[in-house]
Design an enzyme around this catalytic site. Structure first.
Site, PDB file in Angstrom:
ATOM      1  N   GLY A 239      -8.098 -12.259  -5.356  1.00  0.00           N
ATOM      2  CA  GLY A 239      -9.170 -12.722  -4.478  1.00  0.00           C
ATOM      3  C   GLY A 239      -9.250 -14.207  -4.210  1.00  0.00           C
ATOM      4  O   GLY A 239     -10.076 -14.629  -3.383  1.00  0.00           O
ATOM      5  N   GLU A 273      -4.390 -10.527 -10.456  1.00  0.00           N
ATOM      6  CA  GLU A 273      -3.709  -9.820  -9.361  1.00  0.00           C
ATOM      7  C   GLU A 273      -3.768 -10.617  -8.068  1.00  0.00           C
ATOM      8  O   GLU A 273      -4.294 -10.141  -7.066  1.00  0.00           O
ATOM      9  CB  GLU A 273      -4.377  -8.458  -9.152  1.00  0.00           C
ATOM     10  CG  GLU A 273      -4.423  -7.601 -10.402  1.00  0.00           C
ATOM     11  CD  GLU A 273      -5.303  -6.371 -10.273  1.00  0.00           C
ATOM     12  OE1 GLU A 273      -5.083  -5.410 -11.014  1.00  0.00           O
ATOM     13  OE2 GLU A 273      -6.221  -6.377  -9.425  1.00  0.00           O
ATOM     14  N   PRO A 274      -3.224 -11.813  -8.065  1.00  0.00           N
ATOM     15  CA  PRO A 274      -3.313 -12.629  -6.853  1.00  0.00           C
ATOM     16  C   PRO A 274      -2.348 -12.142  -5.772  1.00  0.00           C
ATOM     17  O   PRO A 274      -1.210 -11.789  -6.066  1.00  0.00           O
ATOM     18  CB  PRO A 274      -2.877 -14.013  -7.349  1.00  0.00           C
ATOM     19  CG  PRO A 274      -1.929 -13.712  -8.466  1.00  0.00           C
ATOM     20  CD  PRO A 274      -2.459 -12.466  -9.133  1.00  0.00           C
ATOM     21  N   ARG A 276      -3.034 -12.983  -1.724  1.00  0.00           N
ATOM     22  CA  ARG A 276      -3.113 -13.961  -0.641  1.00  0.00           C
ATOM     23  C   ARG A 276      -2.723 -15.370  -1.088  1.00  0.00           C
ATOM     24  O   ARG A 276      -2.002 -16.078  -0.387  1.00  0.00           O
ATOM     25  CB  ARG A 276      -4.547 -13.969  -0.097  1.00  0.00           C
ATOM     26  CG  ARG A 276      -4.728 -14.766   1.164  1.00  0.00           C
ATOM     27  CD  ARG A 276      -6.219 -14.888   1.510  1.00  0.00           C
ATOM     28  NE  ARG A 276      -6.920 -13.619   1.455  1.00  0.00           N
ATOM     29  CZ  ARG A 276      -7.070 -12.800   2.506  1.00  0.00           C
ATOM     30  NH1 ARG A 276      -6.597 -13.131   3.673  1.00  0.00           N
ATOM     31  NH2 ARG A 276      -7.714 -11.659   2.360  1.00  0.00           N
ATOM     32  N   ARG A 312      -5.086  -9.683  11.749  1.00  0.00           N
ATOM     33  CA  ARG A 312      -6.253 -10.325  11.122  1.00  0.00           C
ATOM     34  C   ARG A 312      -7.252 -10.906  12.132  1.00  0.00           C
ATOM     35  O   ARG A 312      -8.462 -10.720  11.959  1.00  0.00           O
ATOM     36  CB  ARG A 312      -5.814 -11.386  10.112  1.00  0.00           C
ATOM     37  CG  ARG A 312      -4.979 -10.800   8.961  1.00  0.00           C
ATOM     38  CD  ARG A 312      -4.711 -11.805   7.853  1.00  0.00           C
ATOM     39  NE  ARG A 312      -5.918 -12.128   7.136  1.00  0.00           N
ATOM     40  CZ  ARG A 312      -6.645 -13.199   7.312  1.00  0.00           C
ATOM     41  NH1 ARG A 312      -6.259 -14.131   8.144  1.00  0.00           N
ATOM     42  NH2 ARG A 312      -7.754 -13.379   6.643  1.00  0.00           N
ATOM     43  N   CYS A 355      -2.256  -3.725  25.231  1.00  0.00           N
ATOM     44  CA  CYS A 355      -3.305  -3.373  26.181  1.00  0.00           C
ATOM     45  C   CYS A 355      -4.629  -3.099  25.481  1.00  0.00           C
ATOM     46  O   CYS A 355      -5.076  -1.959  25.383  1.00  0.00           O
ATOM     47  CB  CYS A 355      -2.859  -2.188  27.011  1.00  0.00           C
ATOM     48  SG  CYS A 355      -1.424  -2.629  27.989  1.00  0.00           S
ATOM     49  N   GLU A 356      -5.234  -4.147  24.947  1.00  0.00           N
ATOM     50  CA  GLU A 356      -6.557  -4.115  24.316  1.00  0.00           C
ATOM     51  C   GLU A 356      -7.170  -5.490  24.524  1.00  0.00           C
ATOM     52  O   GLU A 356      -6.486  -6.499  24.322  1.00  0.00           O
ATOM     53  CB  GLU A 356      -6.441  -3.918  22.785  1.00  0.00           C
ATOM     54  CG  GLU A 356      -5.820  -2.643  22.315  1.00  0.00           C
ATOM     55  CD  GLU A 356      -6.784  -1.472  22.286  1.00  0.00           C
ATOM     56  OE1 GLU A 356      -8.009  -1.688  22.399  1.00  0.00           O
ATOM     57  OE2 GLU A 356      -6.298  -0.339  22.162  1.00  0.00           O
ATOM     58  N   TYR A 384      -1.078 -10.188   4.330  1.00  0.00           N
ATOM     59  CA  TYR A 384      -1.777  -9.250   5.214  1.00  0.00           C
ATOM     60  C   TYR A 384      -1.355  -9.456   6.674  1.00  0.00           C
ATOM     61  O   TYR A 384      -2.152  -9.306   7.594  1.00  0.00           O
ATOM     62  CB  TYR A 384      -3.306  -9.347   5.018  1.00  0.00           C
ATOM     63  CG  TYR A 384      -3.681  -9.195   3.557  1.00  0.00           C
ATOM     64  CD1 TYR A 384      -3.542  -7.973   2.926  1.00  0.00           C
ATOM     65  CD2 TYR A 384      -4.085 -10.291   2.791  1.00  0.00           C
ATOM     66  CE1 TYR A 384      -3.825  -7.836   1.571  1.00  0.00           C
ATOM     67  CE2 TYR A 384      -4.367 -10.159   1.441  1.00  0.00           C
ATOM     68  CZ  TYR A 384      -4.239  -8.928   0.837  1.00  0.00           C
ATOM     69  OH  TYR A 384      -4.507  -8.787  -0.496  1.00  0.00           O
TER      70      TYR A 384
HETATM   71  C1  LIG Z   1      -6.089  -6.438  -2.605  1.00  0.00           C
HETATM   72  C2  LIG Z   1      -6.207  -6.484  -4.073  1.00  0.00           C
HETATM   73  C3  LIG Z   1      -5.789  -7.623  -4.772  1.00  0.00           C
HETATM   74  C4  LIG Z   1      -5.278  -8.871  -4.097  1.00  0.00           C
HETATM   75  O1  LIG Z   1      -6.276  -9.558  -3.432  1.00  0.00           O
HETATM   76  P1  LIG Z   1      -6.015 -11.029  -2.845  1.00  0.00           P
HETATM   77  O2  LIG Z   1      -7.278 -11.383  -2.206  1.00  0.00           O
HETATM   78  O3  LIG Z   1      -4.888 -10.898  -1.880  1.00  0.00           O
HETATM   79  O4  LIG Z   1      -5.672 -11.906  -3.999  1.00  0.00           O
HETATM   80  C5  LIG Z   1      -5.867  -7.586  -6.141  1.00  0.00           C
HETATM   81  N1  LIG Z   1      -6.335  -6.506  -6.802  1.00  0.00           N
HETATM   82  C6  LIG Z   1      -6.736  -5.387  -6.163  1.00  0.00           C
HETATM   83  C7  LIG Z   1      -7.211  -4.237  -6.947  1.00  0.00           C
HETATM   84  C8  LIG Z   1      -6.694  -5.346  -4.789  1.00  0.00           C
HETATM   85  O5  LIG Z   1      -7.103  -4.248  -4.147  1.00  0.00           O
END
Ligand SMILES: *Cc1c(COP(=O)(O)O)cnc(C)c1O
Length: 429
Positions: A239, A273-274, A276, A312, A355-356, A384
């Protein structure tokens, strides 16, 4: 920090001229910088070093095998949300024992494959899922390592489509439910609860939500241990936000300063869990202007990248910096601040051929004078981007290039018309 820079009015990815890649491989074209990816992985490992962290790169942000290989060779792990993503990790040389498996709808075959592969742990999102894992593990004669995904009920103050840690979220379980399930789990013979997991959202730019989540997490871990669960992993999820405009997201170090002291009190190892923050600004999308056109008072730049390549802006009204690949004297780099008029620029809507009306990359954007044939770079497109690309309007998906120093490798070829219609089975005589 990234490795996309202008030299002599030309955009480079590391030491490779972006215009040369566009000439050779065509547009639209995704270009990734390996040095940028490894820089972010280094920064994460360093900032959380005292917690002996395991960085589990979130595969869904960008699942190209070439990128997964870079992450694996760097010594980091993976976060997957499907059997397909686990398959990609293993194919790219990643190891299952550094891979965590999340997702609200894991099927029995996916659970079995993950147990057989030997994943580090399942992030469990519901009561029924834990029962399924216990049952599948029993049928395989195994004990599956799990972590409960708890919603700490904090508001990450991000776009509502990418907020996940509130009580009424589809993901995870609220604290009371989690604790009730943990109590039941004490008697399940084919699972072992070794972790606690939270993931509160994406593109989070302030540290406070993580501080609040960590406080709750520490308390929950105490309760899980009191029930007898051998918790040794604190999985804080992903996140961390990035600067799409410039300067709006806190640095990784600032997040660590809030999180580390709290998690340290548990004695747990940290899993994170990075997604982005690892690949976001390690990628650009290069496109070419097809036509320019005026309609009423508006000026449209119609270029060959569309919502099917990068959704996005259409989906979240997300902002991406966009700037020409070749710039005139005096406009040498993309401005950090788009709010004010930039001398020597014109105002454009940057749109694609789909076409949107929702097909745009940017609206009312100040750009230097541009003409048909010019190349544009859409920055911070590494996360993403390609993973959400589609074939809408029967558009083949873009090629992808991974650059390292002065070397450029084609890591996914451009799709052909045959790739698109090949799976269709209608008889056409
Ligand atoms: C999408 C997701 C992430 C990665 O999120 P980022 O914002 O890209 O860091 C990590 N853990 C879980 C469970 C996710 O669904």
């Amino acid at each position: 920090m990234d490795h996309f820079n202008y030299r002599n009015h030309e955009l480079y990815c590391e030491d490779v001229r972006v215009a040369d890649l566009a000439a050779r491989y065509g547009t639209p074209l995704y270009i990734y910088s390996k040095a940028t990816i490894t820089h972010h992985l280094d920064t994460l490992n360093k900032a959380f070093k005292t917690l002996n962290p395991l960085v589990c790169y979130s595969v869904k942000a960008n699942s190209n095998l070439g990128i997964l290989k870079v992450v694996g060779e760097h010594g980091d792990g993976f976060d997957v949300v499907s059997g397909g993503e686990l398959g990609r990790v293993l194919k790219a040389g990643g190891t299952a024992d550094r891979t965590v498996f999340a997702g609200v709808g894991k099927t029995d075959p996916e659970i079995a494959a993950a147990i057989q592969a030997g994943v580090l742990m399942f992030n469990v999102e519901s009561e029924e899922e834990l029962a399924a894992i216990n049952r599948v593990a029993e049928s395989l004669g195994k004990v599956a390592p799990v972590a409960l995904r708890v919603n700490p009920d904090v508001d990450p103050k991000t776009h509502r489509y990418i907020s996940t840690g509130k009580k009424e979220s589809k993901f995870g379980m609220d604290i009371d439910r989690s604790l009730r399930l943990a109590q039941e789990a004490v008697h399940m013979k084919h699972i072992t609860m070794i972790g606690m997991h939270m993931h509160i959202g994406s593109q989070i730019t302030t540290v406070e939500p993580y501080g609040h989540a960590a406080e709750k997490g520490v308390e929950i871990i105490g309760q899980l241990r009191a029930m007898g669960h051998p918790i040794k992993w604190y999985n804080m999820g992903g996140g961390f936000g990035i600067a799409y405009r410039g300067g709006e997201a806190k640095a990784i170090k600032a997040f660590a300063e809030v999180i580390v002291p709290k998690v340290a009190t548990t004695g747990c190892r940290l899993a994170m869990e990075p997604g982005r923050v690892v690949v976001g600004n390690a990628g650009i999308l290069v496109s070419q202007v097809i036509f320019t056109k005026k309609s009423g008072d508006k000026r449209f730049l119609i270029q060959d990248a569309a919502m099917n390549d990068l959704i996005r802006p259409s989906l979240y009204e997300a902002f991406h910096r966009i700037w020409p690949v070749h710039v005139a004297e005096g406009l040498a780099c993309p401005p950090e601040n788009y709010e004010s008029e930039i001398p020597g620029t014109e105002t454009w809507d940057i749109v694609g051929p789909v076409c949107e009306s929702g097909d745009f990359l940017a609206k009312d954007r100040h750009l230097p004078r541009l003409a048909t044939g010019d190349l544009l770079a859409t920055f911070s497109a590494g996360a993403y981007g390609m993973v959400m690309a589609s074939n809408y309007n029967t558009r083949p998906r873009a090629a992808e290039i991974l650059v390292s120093g002065d070397k450029a490798q084609l890591v996914r070829r451009r799709e052909t018309f045959e790739d698109l219609v090949g799976p269709e089975l209608i008889a056409l005589d």
